[in-house]
Write a protein that holds these residues in place. Structure first.
Motif, mmCIF file in Angstrom:
data_model
loop_
_atom_site.group_PDB
_atom_site.id
_atom_site.type_symbol
_atom_site.label_atom_id
_atom_site.label_comp_id
_atom_site.label_asym_id
_atom_site.label_seq_id
_atom_site.Cartn_x
_atom_site.Cartn_y
_atom_site.Cartn_z
ATOM 1 N N LYS A 77 0.569 -1.146 -0.071
ATOM 2 C CA LYS A 77 0.289 -0.270 0.077
ATOM 3 C C LYS A 77 1.000 1.407 -0.258
ATOM 4 O O LYS A 77 -0.095 2.290 -0.462
ATOM 5 C CB LYS A 77 -0.818 -0.104 1.252
ATOM 6 N N ALA A 78 1.748 1.102 0.753
ATOM 7 C CA ALA A 78 3.103 2.431 0.188
ATOM 8 C C ALA A 78 3.380 2.591 -0.867
ATOM 9 O O ALA A 78 3.515 3.703 -1.289
ATOM 10 C CB ALA A 78 3.757 2.143 1.980
ATOM 11 N N SER A 79 3.863 1.463 -1.219
ATOM 12 C CA SER A 79 4.273 1.809 -2.484
ATOM 13 C C SER A 79 4.203 2.603 -3.885
ATOM 14 O O SER A 79 3.047 2.341 -3.708
ATOM 15 C CB SER A 79 4.927 0.097 -3.092
ATOM 16 N N GLN A 80 5.016 3.192 -4.398
ATOM 17 C CA GLN A 80 4.142 4.177 -5.166
ATOM 18 C C GLN A 80 4.929 3.817 -6.566
ATOM 19 O O GLN A 80 4.478 4.903 -8.029
ATOM 20 C CB GLN A 80 4.884 5.912 -5.090
ATOM 21 N N THR A 81 4.779 2.231 -6.919
ATOM 22 C CA THR A 81 5.561 2.136 -8.114
ATOM 23 C C THR A 81 4.724 0.755 -9.070
ATOM 24 O O THR A 81 3.906 0.560 -8.496
ATOM 25 C CB THR A 81 7.144 1.599 -8.310
ATOM 26 N N ASP A 82 5.157 0.452 -10.060
ATOM 27 C CA ASP A 82 4.181 -0.563 -10.773
ATOM 28 C C ASP A 82 4.463 -1.652 -10.147
ATOM 29 O O ASP A 82 3.628 -2.763 -10.497
ATOM 30 C CB ASP A 82 4.576 0.156 -12.007
ATOM 31 N N TYR A 83 5.514 -1.675 -9.905
ATOM 32 C CA TYR A 83 5.615 -3.392 -9.181
ATOM 33 C C TYR A 83 6.333 -3.333 -7.692
ATOM 34 O O TYR A 83 7.365 -2.540 -7.576
ATOM 35 C CB TYR A 83 6.891 -4.035 -10.201
ATOM 36 N N VAL A 84 6.392 -4.617 -6.989
ATOM 37 C CA VAL A 84 6.529 -4.624 -5.729
ATOM 38 C C VAL A 84 7.022 -6.398 -5.924
ATOM 39 O O VAL A 84 6.863 -6.914 -5.767
ATOM 40 C CB VAL A 84 5.046 -4.430 -4.788
ATOM 41 N N LEU A 85 8.278 -5.550 -4.767
ATOM 42 C CA LEU A 85 9.303 -6.622 -4.898
ATOM 43 C C LEU A 85 9.698 -7.254 -3.796
ATOM 44 O O LEU A 85 9.927 -6.445 -2.833
ATOM 45 C CB LEU A 85 10.747 -6.307 -5.726
ATOM 46 N N LEU A 86 9.441 -8.642 -3.231
ATOM 47 C CA LEU A 86 8.940 -8.381 -1.973
ATOM 48 C C LEU A 86 10.340 -9.924 -1.599
ATOM 49 O O LEU A 86 9.982 -10.081 -2.541
ATOM 50 C CB LEU A 86 7.500 -9.793 -0.998
ATOM 51 N N LEU A 87 10.742 -9.674 -0.468
ATOM 52 C CA LEU A 87 11.992 -9.923 0.262
ATOM 53 C C LEU A 87 12.384 -10.426 1.417
ATOM 54 O O LEU A 87 12.082 -10.028 2.102
ATOM 55 C CB LEU A 87 12.717 -9.726 -0.667
#
Length: 324
Positions: A77-87
């Motif tokens: 929710k806090a991300s503002q990019t097209d892609y989210v990378l979980l690590l």
């Protein structure tokens, strides 16, 4: 301009978090990325230690351990990019990790997630996870676990990405929803990959993106009471929420066999009672008000996707037996 947000959930990761972030920040990624660490009420000083060293990290600090799903959802929710990378915090990425995942997901707008090549921490010549499979017995399993990494050097379709090291298309989260927080932890990545496939999206594996993974750093050993019971709950729940009634009935003989074999397996580890309790709690969750609210309702327009998924359940059973 950043294209990717890396979200790292952290719970008492003092042994790993600094190394994880250090390896990440020596990446040369043309796509650009930012990092969000979601601390899940850690009490070991891991967050404070990392804050002093990595000033560029954005932090979301939760007052208590709310589980993997809620933590990563906050990061998404806090991300503002097209892609989210979980690590995962117990990982150490190789050079080109972020860029290779980004390039893989950019190839096709119907790709929801891309799973990295996860290697065993103590023996990097062996695979820890090369994407996840899911078979008609109701078993999810890590593709290639314990096998030679050299044998898993081709990009292929998988049932779902392992959420410990994978990139996701954020717009699809907005369409199908984020991680189901009823899971708390375990099987949540299988569930969201399943959901995406119902909607007609693909999940793939990309061997060029490599990462070392310690494994079970937050919960302890691979087989423990907490994990055995919670995984059993979530295993039943994944089936109940994603399979339409007719498909559930069709697969029932296989599912009963699968759960019986798992029960006997955990009996040998003196955790049969815990596993049975988890299965029962999973059934109760499926029929609870909360569980029914998360049910993926059948839509005729998705019939071809259900048929493709069913074929994959048989195929992944075959793959499991031939250890492919």
């Amino acid at each position: 301009m950043e294209k990717v947000t890396v979200v790292i959930p952290n719970y008492n990761g003092i042994k790993y978090l600094n190394d994880c972030l250090e390896a990440l920040y020596v990446q040369s990624a043309e796509c650009g990325f930012r990092v969000i660490v979601v601390d899940n009420g850690s009490t070991d000083g891991s967050a404070e230690q990392a804050k002093e060293k990595f000033l560029q990290v954005k932090w979301i600090c939760l007052p208590e351990n709310t589980g993997f799903c809620h933590a990563v959802n906050e990061g998404i929710k806090a991300s503002q990019t097209d892609y989210v990378l979980l690590l995962n915090n117990d990982t150490k990425v190789y050079e080109g990790f972020v860029q290779n995942l980004y390039e893989a997901i950019e190839k096709d707008k119907r790709i929801f997630s891309v799973s990295a090549k996860m290697l065993q921490w103590d023996n990097p010549t062996l695979v820890d996870d090369a994407g996840d499979r899911y078979c008609v017995l109701g078993w999810g399993y890590a593709r290639g676990k314990g096998k030679s990494a050299a044998d898993y050097d081709k990009s292929v379709n998988v049932f779902s990405a392992c959420g410990g090291a994978a990139i996701y298309r954020k717009s699809v989260f907005e369409e199908i929803g984020c991680f189901d927080e009823l899971h708390f932890a375990y099987m949540e990545d299988m569930d969201i990959g399943y959901r995406a496939r119902i909607y007609g999206y693909r999940n793939i594996y990309e061997p060029a993106a490599q990462v070392l993974h310690f494994g079970s750093a937050s919960s302890g050993s691979r087989y423990n009471a907490f994990k055995a019971q919670l995984a059993a709950v979530n295993n039943v729940y994944v089936i109940g929420k994603n399979m339409p009634l007719l498909q559930w009935i069709w697969n029932l003989p296989f599912l009963l066999l699968g759960f019986l074999v798992k029960f006997l397996f955990f009996c040998k580890k003196r955790m049969g009672g815990l596993y049975a309790k988890g299965v029962w709690n999973g059934l109760k969750r499926c029929f609870s008000k909360e569980g029914r609210a998360h049910k993926v309702h059948f839509r005729f327009k998705n019939l071809k996707h259900y048929l493709r998924i069913q074929g994959g359940l048989y195929l992944d059973l075959f793959r499991m037996f031939i250890k492919s």
